[in-house]
Design an enzyme around this catalytic site. Structure first.
Site, PDB file in Angstrom:
ATOM      1  CE  LYS A 279      42.877  81.622 -33.242  1.00 28.68           C
ATOM      2  NZ  LYS A 279      42.556  80.203 -33.463  1.00 28.68           N
ATOM      3  NE  ARG A 353      49.076  72.691 -37.664  1.00 35.67           N
ATOM      4  CZ  ARG A 353      47.997  71.924 -37.619  1.00 35.67           C
ATOM      5  NH1 ARG A 353      47.786  71.005 -38.546  1.00 35.67           N
ATOM      6  NH2 ARG A 353      47.110  72.073 -36.656  1.00 35.67           N
TER       7      ARG A 353
HETATM    8  N1  BES Z   1      46.349  78.713 -31.145  1.00 37.65           N
HETATM    9  C1  BES Z   1      45.398  77.954 -31.851  1.00 37.65           C
HETATM   10  C2  BES Z   1      44.920  76.737 -31.073  1.00 37.65           C
HETATM   11  C3  BES Z   1      44.073  77.002 -29.899  1.00 37.65           C
HETATM   12  C4  BES Z   1      42.704  77.125 -30.038  1.00 37.65           C
HETATM   13  C5  BES Z   1      44.619  77.071 -28.645  1.00 37.65           C
HETATM   14  C6  BES Z   1      41.914  77.332 -28.929  1.00 37.65           C
HETATM   15  C7  BES Z   1      43.841  77.293 -27.533  1.00 37.65           C
HETATM   16  C8  BES Z   1      42.476  77.415 -27.681  1.00 37.65           C
HETATM   17  C9  BES Z   1      45.994  77.453 -33.141  1.00 37.65           C
HETATM   18  O1  BES Z   1      46.920  78.255 -33.755  1.00 37.65           O
HETATM   19  C10 BES Z   1      44.844  77.335 -34.064  1.00 37.65           C
HETATM   20  O2  BES Z   1      44.298  78.329 -34.408  1.00 37.65           O
HETATM   21  N2  BES Z   1      44.510  76.124 -34.453  1.00 37.65           N
HETATM   22  C11 BES Z   1      43.427  75.896 -35.313  1.00 37.65           C
HETATM   23  C12 BES Z   1      43.889  74.928 -36.359  1.00 37.65           C
HETATM   24  C13 BES Z   1      42.900  74.778 -37.442  1.00 37.65           C
HETATM   25  C14 BES Z   1      42.953  75.969 -38.372  1.00 37.65           C
HETATM   26  C15 BES Z   1      43.228  73.519 -38.163  1.00 37.65           C
HETATM   27  C16 BES Z   1      42.288  75.313 -34.494  1.00 37.65           C
HETATM   28  O3  BES Z   1      42.544  74.430 -33.681  1.00 37.65           O
HETATM   29  O4  BES Z   1      41.165  75.758 -34.666  1.00 37.65           O
HETATM   30 MN    MN Z   2      46.019  79.734 -35.001  1.00 37.82          MN
END
Ligand code: BES
Ligand code: MN
Ligand code: ZN
Length: 499
Positions: A279, A353
């Site tokens: 990230k 997921r």
């Molecule tokens: N934990 C994150 C989702 C999240 C993002 C929660 C911001 C709270 C605040 C999850 O694991 C994630 O990283 N999701 C990605 C998915 C993407 C790679 C399709 C996202 O939502 O950016």
């Molecule tokens: Mn994630």
């Protein structure tokens, strides 16, 4: 420390406290007989400030008066705004703002004149429940990791609510239950707020075990060897990159004989770096909140026992850390899930997921009558709904309707999104049974849902994506900065009112 909520049947003139709070609607400023009598004993402060328009009872208006009498130090007049615009959210907002204001003025205890808040739209029990929830939740503070100036921390230690004698018994039950609800929320907030170097998967599993012991819940904790042996290739893959090994916690509350259980599955990523698809920094801070689903589930199970709910509830917390390392799983990996379905990894940041997939399919062995997963699954939930209402999807309209109902009484907003079969086109894989993600960012919430649906067979299932409501950057009403505990009240209502 959260304030104790107490009941009193004293008359206004008999109250001995630091502060007495009387509320008024803007369009109903005429004091009743009891307030009038009391007003006379304090030199008509109330009627004079209404007459002089010092106090207009606008929403969130608070006027405090120093009475300096030996029983009562302060009087606070609280504005509720126009009666026709009043609702339960506003009730919680005003009580929260009031509590904060009194706390800032170093007032440690206060008494509320419940009658003065009432109108015909809401019943006694609802008023009591919401007022006591707001007074406790708004006073939440997380100071565990501070060592300096602890003596300067202000807190409200007690709030008393005046009720009529005839209502005393039923009122006590309402505030006792409300205290169990708010304790579950605040403990969930504490656990989510605990930093990731402390709250590892093992730490959260130990917390669950301790909770189970204290509450006589059955507790099973699967370690990495057992998880591997059970063929949970998705949990193992996500956990691989971290020295902090995964755990799968299963708590069981038996409150209804041999009835089929309702299973709650919580995502518990104790820190989400994104993995190899790391990230950007600005998205990585607060990713300790990625364990919120699991934290909620553990504390909900405790509350089920304390409330003596007539239901069988199983809580699963699936715990792992998503790290970057030479051991980490990679995009393009193909994993074999616990269900046997093979999964092509497209982005290691969609780890939630994956761990849920294995936990969901494992939960089927309990023959549940319903499964609900709670997960900080997507940032797409923010794009879809902003920060105050969470998406819900599922395969069973009756279950989703029950969740909607629970959300209306808990005042935590949710919004249903579709799981049309067209979305499954987006996760067709060329080399495995399914991809866990589409390329691009279309329909993030639904794609997460349609992937998870593969792992619940035909059991009624719903997925609550709390990615957007888990964390508050700003204070608002009873929500303080940091972990919100969103969905705990809602799920407790759901279990309590299960049909
Ligand atoms: N934990 C994150 C989702 C999240 C993002 C929660 C911001 C709270 C605040 C999850 O694991 C994630 O990283 N999701 C990605 C998915 C993407 C790679 C399709 C996202 O939502 O950016
Ligand atoms: Mn994630
Ligand atoms: Zn995540």
């Amino acid at each position: 420390m959260a304030p104790e909520i107490e009941l009193t049947t004293k008359k206004l003139g008999e109250i001995k406290d630091n502060c007495l709070v009387i509320a008024f609607f803007e369009d109903k400023l005429k004091p009743n007989d009891e307030i009038n009598n009391f007003d006379k004993s304090i030199n008509n402060i109330i009627s004079n400030s209404i007459k002089n328009k010092d106090f207009k009872a606008e929403k969130n208006e608070i006027e405090t008066f120093y009475l300096n009498n030996k029983n009562l130090k302060y009087l606070a007049l609280l504005g509720l705004g126009k009666e026709k615009d009043f609702n339960l959210n506003k009730l919680m907002d005003t009580v929260s703002n009031l509590s904060k204001k009194l706390r800032n003025s170093d007032i440690k205890t206060f008494t509320l004149d419940l009658n003065s808040f009432k109108n015909k739209n809401f019943d006694h029990n609802t008023y009591l429940e919401k007022i006591s929830q707001a007074a406790v939740l708004s006073m939440y503070q997380f100071n565990k990791f501070k060592t300096k100036d602890l003596d300067k921390i202000k807190s409200i230690t007690k709030a008393a609510i005046i009720v009529d004698n005839k209502d005393l018994k039923k009122s006590q039950k309402i505030i006792d239950d409300a205290a169990i609800y708010t304790e579950a929320v605040n403990k969930t907030r504490d656990l989510i707020n605990t930093p990731p170097n402390v709250a590892t998967p093992v730490y959260v599993a130990d917390y669950a075990q301790k909770t189970a012991k204290e509450n006589n819940l059955k507790c099973t904790i699967l370690d990495e060897k057992q998880i591997e042996k059970l063929g949970m290739g998705c949990i193992m893959a996500v956990a691989k990159g971290s020295v902090n090994k995964p755990r799968l916690v299963i708590l069981e509350y038996n409150g209804n004989g041999s009835d089929k259980p309702i299973v709650l599955v919580g995502k518990g990523i104790t820190f989400d770096t994104g993995g190899i698809n790391v990230k950007p920094s600005s998205y990585m801070t607060t990713m300790k909140d990625d364990k919120a689903g699991a934290c909620g589930v553990i504390n909900i199970l405790e509350a089920c026992r304390k409330l003596k709910l007539k239901a069988n509830v199983i809580g699963m917390a699936v715990l792992a850390e998503n790290m970057v390392s030479d051991k980490a799983y990679k995009p393009d990996d193909v994993l074999t899930s616990h269900s046997g379905l093979t999964v092509e990894v497209t982005n290691t940041d969609a780890e939630g997921r994956l761990v849920l997939a294995d936990a969901l399919s494992y939960s089927l062995k309990y023959k549940p009558k319903a499964i609900i997963d709670i997960a900080t699954l997507t940032g797409a939930s923010i794009i879809a709904l902003g920060y105050f209402a969470s998406p819900v999807v599922g395969n069973d309209q009756k279950l989703i309707d029950q969740i909607k109902q629970a959300s209306e009484t808990s005042l935590e907003k949710i919004w249903q999104f579709p799981l049309w079969e067209e979305y499954s086109e987006l996760i067709k894989s060329d080399i495995a049974d399914v991809k866990h993600l589409n390329e691009g960012i279309d329909a993030g919430v639904m794609v997460g849902g349609i992937f998870l649906e593969n792992f619940v067979e035909d059991i009624p299932w719903a997925h609550l994506d709390i990615g957007n409501t888990v964390w508050a950057k700003q204070e608002k009403g009873y929500t303080v900065k940091g972990a919100t505990g969103f969905s705990v009240l809602l799920l407790l209502n759901l279990l309590r009112d299960w049909k």
